[in-house]
Design an enzyme around this catalytic site. Structure first.
Site, short mmCIF file in Angstrom:
data_model
loop_
_atom_site.label_atom_id
_atom_site.label_comp_id
_atom_site.label_asym_id
_atom_site.label_seq_id
_atom_site.Cartn_x
_atom_site.Cartn_y
_atom_site.Cartn_z
N ASP A 1 0.84 -1.20 0.00
CA ASP A 1 0.00 0.00 0.00
C ASP A 1 0.88 1.25 0.00
O ASP A 1 0.38 2.38 -0.08
CB ASP A 1 -1.03 0.00 1.14
CG ASP A 1 -0.40 0.00 2.52
OD1 ASP A 1 0.85 -0.10 2.62
OD2 ASP A 1 -1.15 0.09 3.51
N SER A 2 2.21 1.05 0.04
CA SER A 2 3.14 2.17 -0.19
C SER A 2 2.87 2.79 -1.56
O SER A 2 3.33 3.90 -1.84
CB SER A 2 4.59 1.70 -0.10
OG SER A 2 4.82 0.58 -0.93
N ASP B 1 -1.21 -6.13 -0.27
CA ASP B 1 -1.30 -5.48 1.04
C ASP B 1 -2.75 -5.08 1.31
O ASP B 1 -3.34 -4.35 0.51
CB ASP B 1 -0.45 -4.19 0.97
CG ASP B 1 0.32 -3.94 2.22
OD1 ASP B 1 0.13 -4.66 3.21
OD2 ASP B 1 1.15 -3.00 2.20
N LYS C 1 -1.16 -9.42 2.87
CA LYS C 1 -0.36 -8.98 4.04
C LYS C 1 -1.26 -8.14 4.94
O LYS C 1 -2.06 -7.34 4.46
CB LYS C 1 0.86 -8.17 3.60
CG LYS C 1 1.65 -7.62 4.80
CD LYS C 1 3.01 -7.10 4.39
CE LYS C 1 3.03 -5.70 3.87
NZ LYS C 1 2.49 -4.67 4.79
N GLU D 1 -1.14 -5.79 8.62
CA GLU D 1 -0.34 -5.16 9.67
C GLU D 1 -0.91 -5.50 11.05
O GLU D 1 -2.12 -5.45 11.24
CB GLU D 1 -0.33 -3.64 9.48
CG GLU D 1 0.42 -3.18 8.24
CD GLU D 1 0.57 -1.67 8.14
OE1 GLU D 1 0.29 -0.95 9.12
OE2 GLU D 1 1.00 -1.21 7.07
N GLU E 1 9.48 -4.46 10.32
CA GLU E 1 9.81 -3.13 9.79
C GLU E 1 10.37 -2.25 10.90
O GLU E 1 9.73 -2.03 11.93
CB GLU E 1 8.57 -2.48 9.15
CG GLU E 1 8.87 -1.08 8.61
CD GLU E 1 7.87 -0.55 7.60
OE1 GLU E 1 6.91 -1.26 7.26
OE2 GLU E 1 8.07 0.59 7.15
O1 KIV Z 1 3.55 -1.09 1.66
C1 KIV Z 1 4.71 -1.55 1.60
O2 KIV Z 1 5.43 -1.35 0.61
C2 KIV Z 1 5.19 -2.33 2.73
C3 KIV Z 1 6.61 -2.77 2.76
C4 KIV Z 1 7.55 -1.64 2.75
C5 KIV Z 1 6.89 -3.75 3.81
O3 KIV Z 1 4.43 -2.62 3.60
#
Ligand code: KIV
Length: 259
Positions: free
Chosen positions: A43-44, A82, A112, A114, A181
């Site tokens: 989600d980055s 994510d 993924k 969190e 992280e």
């Molecule tokens: O959103 C993302 O790119 C991440 C990674 C940096 C672990 O969660």
């Protein structure tokens, strides 16, 4: 060879797991053709690609759209999507439905999530319903409003103990690997030694079973803040700017096209 969850788990303690984010067909092709086994549609993308200030505004529709584009570019890597902010924090049914969208519409292999022990019930449900889960503890970008920013986690004895407990709880819940992280290197080493599933570090030192970086950070491209732990394996921003300036000049001076 298509990477699967059991094949990734089997790398624990052996060959380190190079992991990279990808956000679309273009970046996914590069990552997959480099032989990277694990690709994360992070989600980055909210910050690197969509221009948001944090990951919080990212929606399910945006994530599914980008995950589907990544899937079209990947032949071999395991694709992890994510789950964005508020797509899994509500009811179990809502979370299951959203995770299902990543598999059915996005072509992802896993999701993924969190958070540590507080996510155990959800993670067990997802896995029981056929959705593999990558855990994520330490700095949680979706919790920056609560934690007050992008800060190293696990620096006190108490928070280090909590991270160790969270890691063990996630392992027991059935995650196939855990992202660590921004935690101190020695703590990441201890967590890695205590688990039977791989750890994937980012800003967590060299002792994890794998590393993950953001695609644009690694290549020195893009416009956002780059954390101090990042190693730039290329510096593309100046090259891109130079090429664009040369194009503009040649068009303006009628030097391109030549015929
Ligand atoms: O959103 C993302 O790119 C991440 C990674 C940096 C672990 O969660």
């Amino acid at each position: 060879m298509k990477w699967t969850v059991p094949k990734i788990k089997a790398l624990k303690g052996g060959q380190k797991i190079a992991t990279l984010t990808a956000y679309d067909y273009l970046t996914a092709r590069y990552v997959d053709e480099a032989g990277i086994p694990l690709v994360l549609v992070g989600d980055s993308l909210g910050m690197t690609i969509l221009g948001y200030e944090t990951t919080l505004p990212v929606t399910m529709d945006e994530m599914v759209h980008h995950t589907a584009a990544v899937s079209r570019g990947v032949k071999e890597a395991l694709i992890v999507a994510d789950m964005p902010f508020m797509s899994y924090q509500g009811t179990l049914e809502h979370a299951l439905e959203n995770a299902g969208r990543f598999i059915k519409e996005g072509g992802a292999d896993a999701v993924k999530i969190e958070g540590g022990a507080m996510r155990v019930d959800l993670i067990k449900q997802l896995i029981a319903n056929g959705v593999p889960v990558l855990g994520h503890i330490g700095l949680l970008p979706q919790s920056v409003k609560e934690t007050g920013g992008f800060k190293m986690q696990g620096k006190t004895d108490e928070s280090a103990r909590k991270l160790m407990d969270d890691a063990k709880a996630l392992e027991q819940a059935g995650v196939f690997a855990i992202v660590l992280e921004c935690v101190p290197s020695e703590l990441a080493q201890k967590i890695t030694a205590a688990l039977t599933v791989p750890t994937i570090g980012i800003g967590a030192g060299p002792h994890c079973d794998g590393q993950v970086l953001v695609f644009t950070d690694l290549l020195g491209m893009g416009h956002g803040h780059v954390p101090g732990f990042v190693k730039k394996f290329a510096d593309l921003n100046p090259q891109i700017q130079e090429a664009l300036a040369a194009y503009k000049k040649e068009v303006e001076e009628s030097a391109f096209p030549e015929r």
